[in-house]
Scaffold this motif. Structure first.
Motif, short mmCIF file in Angstrom:
data_model
loop_
_atom_site.label_atom_id
_atom_site.label_comp_id
_atom_site.label_asym_id
_atom_site.label_seq_id
_atom_site.Cartn_x
_atom_site.Cartn_y
_atom_site.Cartn_z
N ILE A 3 53.04 71.10 73.08
CA ILE A 3 53.94 70.30 72.87
C ILE A 3 55.52 70.06 73.46
CG2 ILE A 3 55.04 71.34 71.11
CD1 ILE A 3 55.86 68.74 69.50
N ASP A 4 56.04 68.50 73.91
CA ASP A 4 57.25 68.76 74.90
C ASP A 4 58.55 68.69 73.75
OD1 ASP A 4 59.27 67.18 76.02
OD2 ASP A 4 58.05 66.62 77.49
N ASN A 5 59.00 69.86 73.34
CA ASN A 5 59.86 70.00 71.91
C ASN A 5 61.28 69.86 72.65
OD1 ASN A 5 60.75 70.39 69.12
ND2 ASN A 5 61.59 72.51 70.07
N ILE A 51 54.06 59.08 75.56
CA ILE A 51 54.84 60.69 75.84
C ILE A 51 55.68 59.79 76.72
CG2 ILE A 51 52.94 62.07 75.21
CD1 ILE A 51 51.55 61.54 77.86
N TYR A 52 57.01 60.59 77.66
CA TYR A 52 57.79 60.32 78.42
C TYR A 52 56.69 60.09 80.10
CZ TYR A 52 60.12 61.56 82.00
OH TYR A 52 61.33 61.73 83.65
N GLY A 53 57.58 58.36 80.38
CA GLY A 53 56.92 58.12 80.93
C GLY A 53 56.47 58.77 82.51
N HIS A 111 59.85 72.02 78.22
CA HIS A 111 61.08 71.46 77.75
C HIS A 111 61.41 71.06 79.28
CE1 HIS A 111 62.69 72.83 73.81
NE2 HIS A 111 62.19 73.38 73.92
N SER A 112 62.53 69.48 79.03
CA SER A 112 62.82 69.38 80.13
C SER A 112 64.56 69.48 80.02
CB SER A 112 62.76 67.80 80.74
OG SER A 112 64.15 67.48 81.43
N ALA A 113 64.44 71.56 80.46
CA ALA A 113 66.22 72.16 80.39
C ALA A 113 67.47 71.39 80.96
CB ALA A 113 65.43 73.81 80.88
N THR A 114 67.19 70.12 81.46
CA THR A 114 67.45 69.02 82.20
C THR A 114 68.49 68.24 80.99
OG1 THR A 114 66.00 68.78 83.61
CG2 THR A 114 67.81 67.42 83.39
N LYS A 115 68.16 68.60 79.86
CA LYS A 115 68.68 67.79 78.43
C LYS A 115 69.46 68.58 77.72
CE LYS A 115 65.89 64.30 80.81
NZ LYS A 115 65.17 64.62 81.11
N TYR A 116 69.44 69.15 76.40
CA TYR A 116 70.23 69.92 75.81
C TYR A 116 70.28 70.96 75.49
CZ TYR A 116 69.73 65.80 73.03
OH TYR A 116 69.41 64.43 72.39
N ALA A 175 61.79 74.69 88.07
CA ALA A 175 63.14 73.77 88.33
C ALA A 175 62.97 72.37 88.08
CB ALA A 175 62.46 73.63 90.40
N SER A 176 62.72 71.78 87.18
CA SER A 176 62.64 70.93 86.49
C SER A 176 61.81 70.80 85.28
CB SER A 176 62.08 69.37 87.58
OG SER A 176 60.89 69.35 87.81
N GLY A 177 61.27 69.87 84.31
CA GLY A 177 60.74 69.43 83.44
C GLY A 177 59.62 69.78 84.06
N MET A 178 58.93 68.27 84.72
CA MET A 178 57.98 67.90 84.77
C MET A 178 57.15 69.17 86.07
SD MET A 178 57.33 65.25 84.27
CE MET A 178 56.08 65.32 85.54
N GLY A 179 58.05 69.74 86.61
CA GLY A 179 57.71 71.18 86.93
C GLY A 179 56.98 72.01 86.60
N ALA A 180 57.24 72.13 84.95
CA ALA A 180 56.80 72.75 83.79
C ALA A 180 55.47 71.77 84.00
CB ALA A 180 58.10 73.15 82.66
N ILE A 181 55.40 70.90 83.45
CA ILE A 181 54.70 70.40 82.64
C ILE A 181 53.22 70.37 83.91
CG2 ILE A 181 53.80 68.18 81.83
CD1 ILE A 181 56.44 67.22 80.64
N SER A 182 53.65 70.20 85.06
CA SER A 182 52.40 70.05 86.11
C SER A 182 51.87 71.60 86.15
CB SER A 182 53.42 70.08 87.25
OG SER A 182 54.29 68.71 87.41
N LEU A 204 69.31 70.36 86.71
CA LEU A 204 67.54 70.20 87.07
C LEU A 204 67.84 71.05 87.18
CD1 LEU A 204 65.68 67.70 87.30
CD2 LEU A 204 65.65 67.89 89.18
N SER A 205 66.19 70.85 85.60
CA SER A 205 65.58 72.81 85.01
C SER A 205 64.67 72.66 84.22
CB SER A 205 66.59 73.56 84.78
OG SER A 205 67.46 73.32 84.17
N GLY A 206 63.96 72.81 84.15
CA GLY A 206 62.51 72.63 82.81
C GLY A 206 62.26 74.35 82.40
C1 LIG Z 1 60.98 64.27 76.97
C2 LIG Z 1 61.16 64.20 78.30
N1 LIG Z 1 60.13 65.62 78.44
C3 LIG Z 1 60.12 65.62 80.20
C4 LIG Z 1 61.16 65.02 81.03
C5 LIG Z 1 61.07 65.35 82.07
O1 LIG Z 1 62.36 66.86 82.55
P1 LIG Z 1 62.40 66.52 84.21
O2 LIG Z 1 63.37 65.44 84.86
O3 LIG Z 1 63.89 67.38 83.91
O4 LIG Z 1 61.71 66.94 85.02
C6 LIG Z 1 61.75 64.71 80.76
C7 LIG Z 1 62.96 63.48 81.49
O5 LIG Z 1 63.98 62.76 81.17
C8 LIG Z 1 62.21 64.06 78.63
O6 LIG Z 1 62.36 62.86 78.35
#
Ligand SMILES: Cc1ncc(COP(=O)(O)O)c(C=O)c1O
Length: 380
Positions: free
Chosen positions: A171-173, A100-102, A193-198, A74-81, A206-208
């Motif tokens: 890796i966060d790609n 790395i990403y905040g 991935h934060s699929a929210t982006k590209y 559901a988000s990039g942070m969902g994937a990373i968590s 919002l997705s991951g």
């Molecule tokens: C490099 C990177 N990784 C992860 C995230 C987190 O993704 P999300 O906001 O989809 O949870 C972001 C969000 O800005 C990001 O820039």
């Protein structure tokens, strides 16, 4: 259905797609149900990531990255968590790249450390990595290019270190996308991935995603289900549609970024440009070896005679916004967005001040974008 050897442009459109019954036409039906017959082959439920749309998008992202298996979240942070919580236990140790990403740092500080996990920060220097490994180290998490200074790390070196010590490489790609960089080909185990982006690409989703080795995905999947980080059917359909144009968007956006980076580097209103495609970038050569192009993200520092707030106000086409990766160009001050939670000393150490601007270059005409930037780059 595309075979696994198909080119990325083909995979973006066809990977994972099936032949649907004639009344559905060419596009994947959107499964919106959250209730399924439990007497069927296996229990389907959207939170279990196992509807038709989940399978399709996860297969597509996995195919693009050359991975064995994947999950869409559901988000990039969902994937990373799900990766950290799925692979680490209290007492375990991980190494993360500096800068790395905040949100990932916030996850570590606010949740993982209080749960008893420990972390070391790697400065990106190839010689310093092995020294950080302990008996309890479980994984190494990196990004490349990094945000906002676009440093590029040696992917083969990280993967080799992980293989040598029996660690998982992650890796966060998000910034490069598999169109420009496929870390699994360099030996990485997992890609997030934060699929929210590209992947989404239109600033409306919002997705991951996490993809990688099948055995690791088997360990991560139950955690993803427990933390409830699954994406709903409508957004999966939107993501599938967006992925179809990923290759062409990334190629054009990267080309636009290259042109703008060169022009910014020549302008007296700009004191520094951070873009791996420039000869002056410290990682230019490494980026050229690892990436098929240099990406659509760049940062630059305004010279002292330009006030950053007024510069942002003067921009008419490029919009100030916190996210990135959309078809429209956006700009932000990392000091007030991604790095706002760091204390000022730490920001100074990383070279992140209010004059540093991060530009996500979109699909507009590069000439129009340059006219906008040039008009705003006037002395205050
Ligand atoms: C490099 C990177 N990784 C992860 C995230 C987190 O993704 P999300 O906001 O989809 O949870 C972001 C969000 O800005 C990001 O820039």
């Amino acid at each position: 259905m595309a075979d696994k050897k198909a080119a990325p442009e083909t995979l973006c459109i066809h990977a994972g797609a099936g032949d649907y019954p004639a009344p559905f036409g060419l596009n994947t039906p959107v499964v919106t149900s959250s209730a399924f017959d439990y007497r069927a082959d296996h229990v389907r439920y959207p939170r279990y990531h196992n509807t038709l749309n989940h399978d399709l998008v996860a297969t597509r992202v996995a195919a693009l990255e050359g991975a064995e298996a994947g999950l869409v979240t559901a988000s990039g942070m969902g994937a990373i968590s799900a990766v950290f919580l799925g692979l680490m236990r209290p007492g375990d140790h991980a190494i993360v790249l500096d800068g790395i990403y905040g949100g990932t740092i916030d996850l570590i500080e606010g949740l993982l450390k209080p749960l008893g996990m420990t972390f070391s920060v790697w400065d990106g220097g190839p010689d310093h990595l092995d020294d950080l490994v302990t008996e309890r180290t479980r994984l190494i998490h990196v990004e490349s290019p990094t945000n906002p200074l676009m440093r590029v790390i040696d992917l083969s070196r990280v993967a080799e270190c992980c293989r040598g010590h029996g660690l998982v490489s992650v890796i966060d790609n998000t910034f490069a996308t598999p169109i420009l960089q496929r870390p699994i080909e360099f030996g990485f185990d997992l890609v997030v991935h934060s699929a929210t982006k590209y992947f989404g690409g239109h600033s409306d989703l919002l997705s991951g995603a996490v993809v990688g080795r099948a055995d690791l995905m088997d360990a991560i999947r139950p955690t993803a289900i427990r933390i409830g980080s699954s994406l709903n059917g409508q957004d999966l359909a939107l993501l599938e549609r967006s992925l179809k144009t990923l290759a062409v968007r990334i190629e054009r956006q990267s080309e636009n970024a290259g042109r703008l980076a060169a022009r910014l580097a020549d302008h007296s209103g700009v004191s520094e440009v951070f873009y791996p495609g420039l000869d002056s970038h410290p990682d230019h050569e490494l980026a050229g070896r690892q990436m098929s192009d240099f990406g659509a993200m760049l940062s630059f520092r305004l010279s002292r005679n330009i006030d950053p707030e007024r510069f942002l106000d003067r921009l008419a086409l490029i919009q100030a916004a916190v996210s990135l990766g959309g078809v429209e160009s956006t700009i932000c001050q990392p000091s007030r967005t991604s790095h706002a939670k760091l204390d000022s000393k730490e920001r100074d150490r990383q070279g992140i001040d209010d004059r540093l601007l991060r530009l996500s270059v979109g699909l507009e005409s590069p000439d129009d974008l340059w006219r906008d930037l040039e008009a705003a780059l006037e002395n205050d």
